[in-house]
Design a protein around this motif. Structure first.
Motif, PDB file in Angstrom:
ATOM      1  N   GLU A   1       0.719  -1.156   0.117  1.00  9.50           N
ATOM      2  CA  GLU A   1      -0.171  -0.032  -0.076  1.00  9.50           C
ATOM      3  C   GLU A   1       0.895   1.142  -0.013  1.00  9.50           C
ATOM      4  O   GLU A   1       0.556   2.251  -0.743  1.00  9.50           O
ATOM      5  CB  GLU A   1      -0.759   0.003   1.046  1.00  9.50           C
ATOM      6  CG  GLU A   1      -2.120  -1.122   1.181  1.00  9.50           C
ATOM      7  CD  GLU A   1      -1.784  -2.423   1.372  1.00  9.50           C
ATOM      8  OE1 GLU A   1      -0.483  -2.637   1.721  1.00  9.50           O
ATOM      9  OE2 GLU A   1      -2.632  -3.551   1.138  1.00  9.50           O
TER      10      GLU A   1
ATOM     11  N   GLY B   1      -6.531  -3.216  -2.801  1.00  8.64           N
ATOM     12  CA  GLY B   1      -6.262  -4.745  -3.272  1.00  8.64           C
ATOM     13  C   GLY B   1      -6.832  -5.927  -2.415  1.00  8.64           C
ATOM     14  O   GLY B   1      -6.505  -6.891  -2.579  1.00  8.64           O
ATOM     15  N   LYS B   2      -7.561  -5.523  -1.370  1.00  4.74           N
ATOM     16  CA  LYS B   2      -7.791  -6.777  -0.536  1.00  4.74           C
ATOM     17  C   LYS B   2      -9.078  -6.754  -0.303  1.00  4.74           C
ATOM     18  O   LYS B   2     -10.088  -5.596  -0.370  1.00  4.74           O
ATOM     19  CB  LYS B   2      -7.086  -6.692   0.727  1.00  4.74           C
ATOM     20  CG  LYS B   2      -5.738  -7.235   0.724  1.00  4.74           C
ATOM     21  CD  LYS B   2      -4.940  -7.608   2.104  1.00  4.74           C
ATOM     22  CE  LYS B   2      -3.438  -7.846   1.899  1.00  4.74           C
ATOM     23  NZ  LYS B   2      -2.763  -7.604   3.373  1.00  4.74           N
TER      24      LYS B   2
ATOM     25  N   HIS C   1      -2.430  -7.661  -5.626  1.00  2.00           N
ATOM     26  CA  HIS C   1      -1.915  -7.350  -4.398  1.00  2.00           C
ATOM     27  C   HIS C   1      -0.824  -8.598  -4.187  1.00  2.00           C
ATOM     28  O   HIS C   1       0.267  -8.290  -3.670  1.00  2.00           O
ATOM     29  CB  HIS C   1      -2.940  -7.350  -3.144  1.00  2.00           C
ATOM     30  CG  HIS C   1      -2.397  -6.888  -1.957  1.00  2.00           C
ATOM     31  ND1 HIS C   1      -1.730  -7.534  -1.041  1.00  2.00           N
ATOM     32  CD2 HIS C   1      -2.455  -5.712  -1.516  1.00  2.00           C
ATOM     33  CE1 HIS C   1      -1.402  -6.868   0.043  1.00  2.00           C
ATOM     34  NE2 HIS C   1      -1.677  -5.516  -0.199  1.00  2.00           N
TER      35      HIS C   1
ATOM     36  N   ASP D   1       3.001  -7.962  -3.694  1.00  2.54           N
ATOM     37  CA  ASP D   1       3.784  -8.433  -2.204  1.00  2.54           C
ATOM     38  C   ASP D   1       4.937  -9.349  -2.705  1.00  2.54           C
ATOM     39  O   ASP D   1       5.868  -9.143  -1.875  1.00  2.54           O
ATOM     40  CB  ASP D   1       2.645  -9.101  -1.518  1.00  2.54           C
ATOM     41  CG  ASP D   1       2.980  -9.163   0.143  1.00  2.54           C
ATOM     42  OD1 ASP D   1       3.540  -7.986   0.364  1.00  2.54           O
ATOM     43  OD2 ASP D   1       2.655  -9.675   0.626  1.00  2.54           O
TER      44      ASP D   1
END
Lengths: 217, 217
Positions: free
Chosen positions: A202, A216-217, B30, B34
């Motif tokens: 983020e 995104g979650k 995401h 990550d």
């Protein structure tokens, strides 16, 4: 032995700069390079060239170039504040490990040098491509780092020696159109693999335009 | 579901340029990011910045910049012979797929733009670092490509739009010190993953000095 999972590998590939002098078998280096060259390269040109340096004499010469570059970079770090997300203490530990590596470079069993042969192209495109040229070598370098991790070998991506590329070209006997982009010391690690700490997704991601948050979650 | 093995992933991550318009869930993007940020960056500065572009309007604007860059690059390819290891036919197929991508860029569900914020540094080091700067972003991009592969998503590393970086900065509203380094179109693939064909390790590797063969087996 089943191989390590892709995400497990990615999330535990830390830079390991303290390496044992024990030799690394050529077959492992071959496997690492075979993985490296599956990476993309512009126009599938495959202009990457790799040097596997094991000769004590050549390693010593590389170390001399590296130490010169490292002094420049150290000076730069000392003249400015640590990034906020790191803090002085954590940055200090990274710099200590990097200094250790520089001073023990000649004892590392394999110094892998990743180079690019410059393809012929018009000068105007070449000028605009300069900072983009690494797109045809650093993906291969990342495959090297992940493969080392998967095989239990320590490694780290360094560019310090390439600050004096002409000296590296002389040490390695490279043609004029072949430049060094990375030096990856490879050996069995003294330290341990472990989770890689980073700022969050983020903090470094936007949606559609700068400043628009991505969750995104 | 157990995750794909690291070498299995590396050896089957091909550039997939023909993508379906079906949306890709944010949660997948995401996860991909990550993984991206576990890559190394110089001094652990983490100066990478990512834009997840899904807006049809912004995608269209990016496509316009991309098409302009693609015409330059196409001209370059047409003016010279194909590399020997590819041959005209194989290069032709790559160029056809790249042209397809350029013409359908606005239909791709996610355009991921990978950027770097330039850290402050002395001008003399900055000049020597130019071509090396990608070492802090393209390893992350390779993690993106491998993660897409592992999740069943097609992707490809492109730098064509960054030939017109100032126009990309305007489209995305980037600050002056943030430059684009790669545009990665991501979507479910029309084509298939498969073994990545490359020249052999032996053809691109030397031991100790240029010209000394490496066999490694």
């Amino acid at each position: 032995m089943s191989e390590l999972g892709i995400f497990e590998t990615i999330f535990s590939t830390r830079s390991l700069r303290r390496l044992k002098p024990d030799p690394v078998p050529d077959a492992m280096i071959h496997k690492i390079l075979d993985a490296a060259i599956r990476a993309p390269s512009g126009g599938n040109n495959q202009n990457w060239r790799f040097l596997v340096v094991k000769s004590p004499e050549v390693k010593k010469q590389i170390q001399d170039v590296y130490l010169k570059g490292w002094r420049d970079v150290q000076g730069m770090y000392k003249s400015r504040k640590a990034p906020e997300h790191l803090g002085e203490e954590r940055l200090g530990r990274i710099l200590d490990a990097a200094t250790y590596l520089a001073e023990h470079m000649n004892e590392v069993p394999v110094l892998l040098v990743a180079c690019l042969k410059a393809p012929p192209m018009p000068a105007d495109i070449a000028a605009r491509l300069g900072r983009l040229s690494g797109s045809s070598i650093y993906p291969a370098v990342q495959n090297v780092l992940l493969s080392c991790r998967a095989l239990g070998l320590g490694a780290t991506l360094t560019t310090v020696a390439s600050l004096y590329d002409e000296e590296m070209q002389a040490v390695l006997g490279l043609p004029k159109d072949v430049s060094t982009y990375a030096l990856i010391p490879i050996g069995y690690p003294r330290g341990k693999f472990g989770p890689v700490q980073r700022m969050s997704v983020e903090e470094v991601t936007c949606v559609d335009r700068w400043g628009q948050a991505f969750t995104g979650k």
